[in-house]
Design a protein around this motif. Structure first.
Motif: not given
Length: 95
Positions: A39, A25, A6
């Protein structure tokens, strides 16, 4: 479970998160607490085999495994473990 990379667009903090594929996410940056995390697309990883291995020899018959153990236990004729020794017993330093 895969590890995802990330990046926070607000502060530039980059981190990894080990999570399930079905888990949503991460959206909030753990460093600056802003909702600017995205991400990253990773290259992935290779297949990881854990354990003793997946080889043809792992599934040999019981009789083959017993014979192999027997062969490993018997030393070769004339070998004493010294590099100067030859296969004949007349080499100096061999018993």
């Amino acid at each position: 479970m895969p590890t995802y990379d990330y990046l926070c667009d607000a502060c530039g903090y980059q981190f990894e998160k080990f999570q399930s594929m079905s888990e949503s996410p991460v959206r909030v940056c753990p460093e600056c607490s802003k909702r600017k995390v995205r991400r990253l697309i990773g290259v992935g990883s290779g297949i990881l085999f854990k354990g003793s291995g997946f080889y043809q020899t792992d599934y040999r018959s019981k009789s083959y495994q017993d014979a192999s153990k027997k062969d490993k236990g018997a030393p070769a004729a004339g070998s004493c473990g010294k590099s100067a020794c030859q296969s004949s017993s007349s080499s100096p330093g061999c018993n």
